[in-house]
Design a protein around this motif. Structure first.
Motif, PDB file in Angstrom:
ATOM      1  N   ALA A 284       0.843  -1.197   0.000  1.00 14.99           N
ATOM      2  CA  ALA A 284       0.000   0.000   0.000  1.00 14.99           C
ATOM      3  C   ALA A 284       0.876   1.245   0.000  1.00 14.99           C
ATOM      4  O   ALA A 284       2.034   1.215   0.432  1.00 14.99           O
ATOM      5  N   ALA A 285       0.298   2.334  -0.480  1.00 14.72           N
ATOM      6  CA  ALA A 285       1.004   3.615  -0.450  1.00 14.72           C
ATOM      7  C   ALA A 285       1.300   3.975   1.004  1.00 14.72           C
ATOM      8  O   ALA A 285       0.511   3.682   1.897  1.00 14.72           O
ATOM      9  N   THR A 286       2.450   4.580   1.253  1.00 14.43           N
ATOM     10  CA  THR A 286       2.807   4.978   2.612  1.00 14.43           C
ATOM     11  C   THR A 286       2.088   6.258   3.009  1.00 14.43           C
ATOM     12  O   THR A 286       1.882   6.517   4.179  1.00 14.43           O
ATOM     13  N   ALA A 287       1.718   7.053   2.057  1.00 13.60           N
ATOM     14  CA  ALA A 287       0.939   8.272   2.246  1.00 13.60           C
ATOM     15  C   ALA A 287       0.338   8.597   0.888  1.00 13.60           C
ATOM     16  O   ALA A 287       0.773   8.068  -0.129  1.00 13.60           O
ATOM     17  N   SER A 288      -0.663   9.448   0.878  1.00 16.40           N
ATOM     18  CA  SER A 288      -1.253   9.813  -0.396  1.00 16.40           C
ATOM     19  C   SER A 288      -0.173  10.403  -1.298  1.00 16.40           C
ATOM     20  O   SER A 288       0.504  11.358  -0.929  1.00 16.40           O
ATOM     21  N   GLY A 289       0.019   9.801  -2.451  1.00 17.48           N
ATOM     22  CA  GLY A 289       0.996  10.297  -3.401  1.00 17.48           C
ATOM     23  C   GLY A 289       2.420   9.854  -3.148  1.00 17.48           C
ATOM     24  O   GLY A 289       3.358  10.425  -3.681  1.00 17.48           O
ATOM     25  N   SER A 290       2.608   8.785  -2.344  1.00 15.59           N
ATOM     26  CA  SER A 290       3.963   8.316  -2.054  1.00 15.59           C
ATOM     27  C   SER A 290       3.937   6.816  -1.771  1.00 15.59           C
ATOM     28  O   SER A 290       3.017   6.308  -1.139  1.00 15.59           O
ATOM     29  N   VAL A 291       4.962   6.135  -2.237  1.00 13.60           N
ATOM     30  CA  VAL A 291       5.125   4.715  -1.918  1.00 13.60           C
ATOM     31  C   VAL A 291       6.578   4.497  -1.497  1.00 13.60           C
ATOM     32  O   VAL A 291       7.492   5.098  -2.054  1.00 13.60           O
ATOM     33  N   GLN A 292       6.758   3.693  -0.467  1.00  9.44           N
ATOM     34  CA  GLN A 292       8.112   3.413   0.018  1.00  9.44           C
ATOM     35  C   GLN A 292       8.653   2.162  -0.658  1.00  9.44           C
ATOM     36  O   GLN A 292       7.983   1.134  -0.719  1.00  9.44           O
ATOM     37  N   LEU A 293       9.868   2.276  -1.175  1.00 12.91           N
ATOM     38  CA  LEU A 293      10.552   1.156  -1.808  1.00 12.91           C
ATOM     39  C   LEU A 293      11.779   0.804  -0.991  1.00 12.91           C
ATOM     40  O   LEU A 293      12.552   1.683  -0.609  1.00 12.91           O
ATOM     41  N   VAL A 294      11.941  -0.471  -0.703  1.00 12.19           N
ATOM     42  CA  VAL A 294      13.138  -0.977  -0.038  1.00 12.19           C
ATOM     43  C   VAL A 294      13.863  -1.829  -1.066  1.00 12.19           C
ATOM     44  O   VAL A 294      13.374  -2.886  -1.471  1.00 12.19           O
ATOM     45  N   LEU A 295      15.011  -1.325  -1.497  1.00 13.62           N
ATOM     46  CA  LEU A 295      15.761  -1.968  -2.569  1.00 13.62           C
ATOM     47  C   LEU A 295      16.940  -2.746  -1.995  1.00 13.62           C
ATOM     48  O   LEU A 295      17.821  -2.157  -1.370  1.00 13.62           O
ATOM     49  N   PRO A 296      16.994  -4.048  -2.238  1.00 14.84           N
ATOM     50  CA  PRO A 296      18.162  -4.822  -1.809  1.00 14.84           C
ATOM     51  C   PRO A 296      19.417  -4.336  -2.539  1.00 14.84           C
ATOM     52  O   PRO A 296      19.326  -3.702  -3.594  1.00 14.84           O
ATOM     53  N   PRO A 297      20.586  -4.635  -2.003  1.00 15.08           N
ATOM     54  CA  PRO A 297      21.827  -4.223  -2.665  1.00 15.08           C
ATOM     55  C   PRO A 297      21.939  -4.813  -4.068  1.00 15.08           C
ATOM     56  O   PRO A 297      21.596  -5.973  -4.293  1.00 15.08           O
ATOM     57  N   MET A 298      22.393  -3.986  -5.012  1.00 14.84           N
ATOM     58  CA  MET A 298      22.663  -4.429  -6.384  1.00 14.84           C
ATOM     59  C   MET A 298      21.479  -5.206  -6.969  1.00 14.84           C
ATOM     60  O   MET A 298      21.651  -6.281  -7.556  1.00 14.84           O
ATOM     61  N   ASP A 299      20.300  -4.647  -6.829  1.00 12.96           N
ATOM     62  CA  ASP A 299      19.108  -5.364  -7.257  1.00 12.96           C
ATOM     63  C   ASP A 299      18.085  -4.376  -7.820  1.00 12.96           C
ATOM     64  O   ASP A 299      18.337  -3.172  -7.869  1.00 12.96           O
ATOM     65  N   TYR A 300      16.965  -4.891  -8.221  1.00 12.12           N
ATOM     66  CA  TYR A 300      15.891  -4.056  -8.739  1.00 12.12           C
ATOM     67  C   TYR A 300      14.558  -4.643  -8.317  1.00 12.12           C
ATOM     68  O   TYR A 300      14.480  -5.802  -7.874  1.00 12.12           O
ATOM     69  N   LEU A 301      13.512  -3.848  -8.440  1.00 18.64           N
ATOM     70  CA  LEU A 301      12.173  -4.375  -8.215  1.00 18.64           C
ATOM     71  C   LEU A 301      11.208  -3.699  -9.165  1.00 18.64           C
ATOM     72  O   LEU A 301      11.478  -2.619  -9.694  1.00 18.64           O
ATOM     73  N   ILE A 302      10.097  -4.370  -9.396  1.00 20.72           N
ATOM     74  CA  ILE A 302       9.040  -3.840 -10.250  1.00 20.72           C
ATOM     75  C   ILE A 302       7.735  -3.994  -9.487  1.00 20.72           C
ATOM     76  O   ILE A 302       7.377  -5.103  -9.057  1.00 20.72           O
ATOM     77  N   CYS A 303       7.027  -2.877  -9.308  1.00 17.55           N
ATOM     78  CA  CYS A 303       5.756  -2.857  -8.600  1.00 17.55           C
ATOM     79  C   CYS A 303       4.679  -2.385  -9.565  1.00 17.55           C
ATOM     80  O   CYS A 303       4.931  -1.548 -10.435  1.00 17.55           O
ATOM     81  N   ARG A 304       3.440  -2.873  -9.378  1.00 14.48           N
ATOM     82  CA  ARG A 304       2.328  -2.553 -10.268  1.00 14.48           C
ATOM     83  C   ARG A 304       1.144  -2.053  -9.452  1.00 14.48           C
ATOM     84  O   ARG A 304       0.861  -2.571  -8.385  1.00 14.48           O
TER      85      ARG A 304
END
Length: 155
Positions: A131-151
């Motif tokens: 879920a969004a962390t606040a209206s108009g914002s989402v928190q991403l936690v990125l592992p080292p040397m990695d990527y993520l894709i959220c939908r």
């Protein structure tokens, strides 16, 4: 040869090694990523870690058309913490994807500005906040040397 870890001397200009066993000394002295093999050996290996990672990325891109054809917006970029977050959006269907990369050897946490209507997120690859962390914002936690894709699809 990128999918087999070929590095080359001289950057892309000389990145022309064969995946078949080579007799070219200037190729055979190069290190290969993720293997102890050399270019003096045949290197077409569909079980190579790099080959498998690229195969996975290509399959994700193929199965999510917005990643290929959506509008692109840079949502976050930093020189101090080597991270990049991009948004791809299909305005007609409302689908939005966040693709974030971490080029650091340490995990990175970042809040990314998004459309305030995007409240729920699912993971395509990686571990996305549900879920969004606040209206108009989402928190991403990125592992080292990695990527993520959220939908997300507006609710």
């Amino acid at each position: 040869g990128d999918e087999q870890g070929f590095v080359s001397d001289g950057g892309d200009r000389y990145a022309r090694e064969d995946m078949f066993a080579s007799a070219v000394p200037s190729y055979n002295d190069n290190d290969l990523i993720a293997t102890d093999a050399t270019t003096a050996q045949a290197n077409f290996d569909t079980s190579s870690p790099l080959f498998l990672a690229l195969q996975e990325m290509a399959a994700i891109r193929q199965s999510h058309p917005v990643l290929r054809h959506g509008d692109l917006t840079v949502r976050a970029a930093s020189h101090t913490a080597p991270v990049l977050a991009l948004e791809r959006r299909n305005w007609e269907g409302g689908e939005t994807y966040l693709v974030a990369f971490n080029a650091s050897s340490e995990a990175q946490t970042m809040n990314v500005a998004v459309d305030g209507r995007l409240l729920a997120w699912t993971s395509v690859i990686g571990d996305c906040a549900p879920a969004a962390t606040a209206s108009g914002s989402v928190q991403l936690v990125l592992p080292p040397m990695d990527y993520l894709i959220c939908r997300s699809v507006p609710g």
